[in-house]
Design a protein around this motif. Structure first.
Motif, PDB file in Angstrom:
ATOM      1  N   LEU A  18       0.833  -1.208   0.000  1.00  0.00           N
ATOM      2  CA  LEU A  18       0.000   0.000   0.000  1.00  0.00           C
ATOM      3  C   LEU A  18       0.867   1.257   0.000  1.00  0.00           C
ATOM      4  CD1 LEU A  18      -2.787  -1.089   2.527  1.00  0.00           C
ATOM      5  CD2 LEU A  18      -3.048  -0.759   0.049  1.00  0.00           C
ATOM      6  N   GLU A  19       1.982   1.209   0.735  1.00  0.00           N
ATOM      7  CA  GLU A  19       2.914   2.337   0.745  1.00  0.00           C
ATOM      8  C   GLU A  19       3.633   2.471  -0.606  1.00  0.00           C
ATOM      9  OE1 GLU A  19       3.539   4.706   2.902  1.00  0.00           O
ATOM     10  OE2 GLU A  19       2.203   3.999   4.502  1.00  0.00           O
ATOM     11  N   LEU A  20       3.961   1.321  -1.220  1.00  0.00           N
ATOM     12  CA  LEU A  20       4.634   1.332  -2.525  1.00  0.00           C
ATOM     13  C   LEU A  20       3.763   1.988  -3.588  1.00  0.00           C
ATOM     14  CD1 LEU A  20       6.523  -2.040  -3.192  1.00  0.00           C
ATOM     15  CD2 LEU A  20       7.364   0.263  -3.645  1.00  0.00           C
ATOM     16  N   MET A 133      19.574  -7.154  -0.315  1.00  0.00           N
ATOM     17  CA  MET A 133      19.413  -6.286   0.850  1.00  0.00           C
ATOM     18  C   MET A 133      18.657  -7.029   1.947  1.00  0.00           C
ATOM     19  SD  MET A 133      19.812  -3.325   2.379  1.00  0.00           S
ATOM     20  CE  MET A 133      20.312  -2.209   1.060  1.00  0.00           C
ATOM     21  N   MET A 134      19.134  -6.895   3.185  1.00  0.00           N
ATOM     22  CA  MET A 134      18.436  -7.429   4.350  1.00  0.00           C
ATOM     23  C   MET A 134      17.837  -6.258   5.126  1.00  0.00           C
ATOM     24  SD  MET A 134      17.395  -9.948   6.264  1.00  0.00           S
ATOM     25  CE  MET A 134      18.355 -11.421   5.829  1.00  0.00           C
ATOM     26  N   ALA A 135      16.520  -6.295   5.310  1.00  0.00           N
ATOM     27  CA  ALA A 135      15.842  -5.261   6.101  1.00  0.00           C
ATOM     28  C   ALA A 135      15.533  -5.851   7.473  1.00  0.00           C
ATOM     29  CB  ALA A 135      14.552  -4.837   5.402  1.00  0.00           C
ATOM     30  N   VAL A 136      16.136  -5.307   8.513  1.00  0.00           N
ATOM     31  CA  VAL A 136      15.987  -5.864   9.862  1.00  0.00           C
ATOM     32  C   VAL A 136      15.023  -5.020  10.691  1.00  0.00           C
ATOM     33  CG1 VAL A 136      18.279  -6.915   9.807  1.00  0.00           C
ATOM     34  CG2 VAL A 136      18.002  -4.624  10.783  1.00  0.00           C
ATOM     35  N   ILE A 137      14.395  -5.663  11.695  1.00  0.00           N
ATOM     36  CA  ILE A 137      13.375  -4.981  12.495  1.00  0.00           C
ATOM     37  C   ILE A 137      13.813  -4.728  13.938  1.00  0.00           C
ATOM     38  CG2 ILE A 137      11.476  -5.797  11.052  1.00  0.00           C
ATOM     39  CD1 ILE A 137      10.907  -7.956  13.175  1.00  0.00           C
ATOM     40  N   PHE A 138      15.051  -5.141  14.259  1.00  0.00           N
ATOM     41  CA  PHE A 138      15.624  -4.819  15.566  1.00  0.00           C
ATOM     42  C   PHE A 138      16.941  -4.084  15.335  1.00  0.00           C
ATOM     43  CE2 PHE A 138      13.195  -8.762  16.542  1.00  0.00           C
ATOM     44  CZ  PHE A 138      12.282  -8.195  17.433  1.00  0.00           C
ATOM     45  N   PRO A 139      17.174  -2.968  16.030  1.00  0.00           N
ATOM     46  CA  PRO A 139      18.375  -2.166  15.769  1.00  0.00           C
ATOM     47  C   PRO A 139      19.688  -2.907  15.994  1.00  0.00           C
ATOM     48  CG  PRO A 139      17.170  -1.356  17.714  1.00  0.00           C
ATOM     49  CD  PRO A 139      16.284  -2.341  17.033  1.00  0.00           C
ATOM     50  N   PHE A 140      19.720  -3.867  16.929  1.00  0.00           N
ATOM     51  CA  PHE A 140      20.974  -4.552  17.229  1.00  0.00           C
ATOM     52  C   PHE A 140      21.377  -5.559  16.143  1.00  0.00           C
ATOM     53  CE2 PHE A 140      17.660  -7.081  19.363  1.00  0.00           C
ATOM     54  CZ  PHE A 140      17.922  -8.362  18.876  1.00  0.00           C
ATOM     55  N   GLU A 141      20.472  -5.854  15.201  1.00  0.00           N
ATOM     56  CA  GLU A 141      20.754  -6.872  14.178  1.00  0.00           C
ATOM     57  C   GLU A 141      21.695  -6.368  13.081  1.00  0.00           C
ATOM     58  OE1 GLU A 141      16.830  -9.708  13.979  1.00  0.00           O
ATOM     59  OE2 GLU A 141      16.580  -7.681  13.214  1.00  0.00           O
ATOM     60  N   TRP A 368      11.509   0.778  -3.376  1.00  0.00           N
ATOM     61  CA  TRP A 368      11.451   1.686  -4.518  1.00  0.00           C
ATOM     62  C   TRP A 368      12.857   2.069  -4.997  1.00  0.00           C
ATOM     63  CZ3 TRP A 368       8.285   2.624  -8.139  1.00  0.00           C
ATOM     64  CH2 TRP A 368       8.418   3.748  -8.951  1.00  0.00           C
ATOM     65  N   THR A 369      13.755   2.241  -4.043  1.00  0.00           N
ATOM     66  CA  THR A 369      15.145   2.537  -4.401  1.00  0.00           C
ATOM     67  C   THR A 369      15.741   1.383  -5.195  1.00  0.00           C
ATOM     68  OG1 THR A 369      15.411   3.837  -2.380  1.00  0.00           O
ATOM     69  CG2 THR A 369      17.422   3.122  -3.463  1.00  0.00           C
ATOM     70  N   SER A 372      14.259   1.336  -8.748  1.00  0.00           N
ATOM     71  CA  SER A 372      14.636   2.450  -9.613  1.00  0.00           C
ATOM     72  C   SER A 372      15.988   2.158 -10.251  1.00  0.00           C
ATOM     73  CB  SER A 372      14.709   3.745  -8.803  1.00  0.00           C
ATOM     74  OG  SER A 372      13.455   3.997  -8.211  1.00  0.00           O
ATOM     75  N   LYS A 373      15.986   2.022 -11.560  1.00  0.00           N
ATOM     76  CA  LYS A 373      17.196   1.604 -12.281  1.00  0.00           C
ATOM     77  C   LYS A 373      18.352   2.599 -12.124  1.00  0.00           C
ATOM     78  CE  LYS A 373      14.946  -1.165 -15.875  1.00  0.00           C
ATOM     79  NZ  LYS A 373      13.589  -1.142 -15.342  1.00  0.00           N
ATOM     80  N   ASN A 374      18.031   3.850 -11.967  1.00  0.00           N
ATOM     81  CA  ASN A 374      19.092   4.857 -11.896  1.00  0.00           C
ATOM     82  C   ASN A 374      19.617   5.103 -10.496  1.00  0.00           C
ATOM     83  OD1 ASN A 374      18.841   5.268 -14.668  1.00  0.00           O
ATOM     84  ND2 ASN A 374      17.213   6.801 -14.377  1.00  0.00           N
ATOM     85  N   GLU A 375      19.042   4.374  -9.545  1.00  0.00           N
ATOM     86  CA  GLU A 375      19.444   4.579  -8.156  1.00  0.00           C
ATOM     87  C   GLU A 375      20.323   3.408  -7.695  1.00  0.00           C
ATOM     88  OE1 GLU A 375      16.988   8.057  -6.833  1.00  0.00           O
ATOM     89  OE2 GLU A 375      18.307   6.805  -5.635  1.00  0.00           O
ATOM     90  N   ALA A 376      21.312   3.707  -6.906  1.00  0.00           N
ATOM     91  CA  ALA A 376      22.114   2.647  -6.297  1.00  0.00           C
ATOM     92  C   ALA A 376      21.385   2.166  -5.035  1.00  0.00           C
ATOM     93  CB  ALA A 376      23.494   3.163  -5.916  1.00  0.00           C
ATOM     94  N   ILE A 377      21.588   0.920  -4.684  1.00  0.00           N
ATOM     95  CA  ILE A 377      20.939   0.374  -3.466  1.00  0.00           C
ATOM     96  C   ILE A 377      21.524   1.055  -2.250  1.00  0.00           C
ATOM     97  CG2 ILE A 377      20.619  -1.707  -2.067  1.00  0.00           C
ATOM     98  CD1 ILE A 377      20.634  -3.305  -4.652  1.00  0.00           C
TER      99      ILE A 377
END
Length: 377
Positions: A18-20, A133-141, A368-369, A372-377
């Motif tokens: 929904l955010e995307l 890319m790994m998206a983590v949900i705890f800051p210590f990870e 989204w990043t 986007s083909k022109n954006e670096a991860i």
């Protein structure tokens, strides 16, 4: 393309999609999930409720269906060639799917890290080989992935955004027919049928023991939408204790409570975010527990304790998960004001550590990043 294997992942994927769509309204989503993803506009090709199981024995029982789901999802990747695969939790299944996607040249974003801080930390390198890319949900990870040069982002815990009561505590007490002058105890036996079967009888027995000491106490049970009335009633009808059940309003229920008995899981974090004192309990099948003790290297299983790095909430696991232990801890919370106050202070610190939230929005921005083909991860 999304791959979510359990109800929590279904919700996370739905919110993220929904955010995307705010970036690009015509973006298309397909994959494996449930009702929440379908409602968000994702074309769900496989209903993950067929494979939403936990524990080694349960996984073995459902192995044939899990394997069929994996083959179907791999074929979907080959046929559809998505621009991005988003794997949401459901670790072992999604690791295999991510590996296949990488072989097909598809970018992979993995949402919710495996618990590498609890067991098999060597998995960090293996995940690094199959994801972008790994998206983590705890800051210590993040430190675990940065140490191995695996791209990682802390996106915030999804619960921070969603854990809010709809009404004030005073309004809820009236709505639920509760006496505000009397003590209120919550029972959270879990959101899976096997958790209800293992944990609810123990909690009901504990409630009976508590009521013997405190006749005026009131009990609340927030019923998960994944649990049928029939399953719940089979146990509640056998108990001499009056339990008020409430559907689809877990946070309103929790905020009314003076103490909560809860099964280990995301619920413990939600209770922590509402800063309500609790006791955590859990039982697994004997074989799963034995293997777990051998494999898992962590002092705690409760998320508040793991985040705090110390035992701020009592845990009663397996043979210690008795009605006597639960009742005694609830009694201590209710009668020892200093003890309960210290627990609330520690839970407030856990809440602060998780930050401001925005997990779904942050995930959409990250995806989204990557798209986007022109954006670096």
């Amino acid at each position: 393309m999304f791959s979510a294997g359990e109800s929590s992942g279904d919700q996370h994927a739905a919110n993220m999609f929904l955010e995307l769509r705010k970036y690009r309204p015509d973006i298309r989503g397909i994959g494996m999930g449930g009702a929440k993803m379908a409602q968000a506009g994702i074309d769900v090709r496989y209903d993950s409720s067929n494979i939403a199981v936990i524990g080694l024995i349960e996984v073995i029982k459902h192995y044939g269906e899990i394997r069929r789901a994996l083959k179907l999802m791999q074929k979907l990747i080959s046929d559809e060639q998505p621009d991005l695969l988003v794997c949401v939790d459901y670790k072992e299944f999604n690791f295999k799917l991510a590996r296949y996607a990488k072989q097909c040249g598809i970018k992979v974003l993995f949402y919710v890290s495996p618990q590498i801080w609890a067991w098999r930390p060597g998995r960090v390198k293996k995940y690094g080989e199959v994801i972008d890319m790994m998206a983590v949900i705890f800051p210590f990870e993040t430190a675990y992935y940065e140490a191995e040069s695996v791209p990682v982002r802390y996106v915030g815990h999804p619960s921070v955004d969603k854990v809010h009561a709809q009404y004030s505590k005073e309004e809820d007490l009236v709505r639920f027919g509760l006496d505000q002058k009397k003590t209120i105890i919550g029972l959270l036996p879990g959101s899976r049928a096997n958790e209800i079967k293992r944990m609810l009888p123990v909690m009901l027995k504990a409630a009976e023991e508590i009521q013997n000491d405190m006749p005026e106490v009131q009990f609340l049970l927030p019923q998960a939408d994944s649990i049928s009335d029939a399953l719940l009633e089979a146990y509640l009808s056998q108990s001499p204790v009056k339990i008020i059940t409430v559907k689809n309003q877990p946070y309103d229920v929790i905020q009314c409570c003076d103490a909560v008995m809860t099964t280990s899981g995301t619920a413990t974090l939600e209770i922590a975010l509402l800063t309500v004192p609790m006791v955590i309990t859990y039982k697994l099948s004997p074989l799963t527990f034995i293997l777990g003790r051998w494999l898992v290297n962590t002092r705690f299983i409760g998320l508040p304790n793991i985040i705090a790095g110390k035992g701020i909430v009592k845990e009663f696991i397996q043979h210690e998960a008795t009605s006597e232990n639960l009742a005694a801890e609830v009694n201590r919370i209710l009668t020892d004001k200093v003890y309960a106050g210290a627990m609330r202070d520690n839970l407030t610190q856990v809440k602060a550590q998780l930050g401001e939230g925005g997990g779904s929005k942050n995930m959409a921005e990250l995806a989204w990043t990557m798209l986007s083909k022109n954006e670096a991860i």
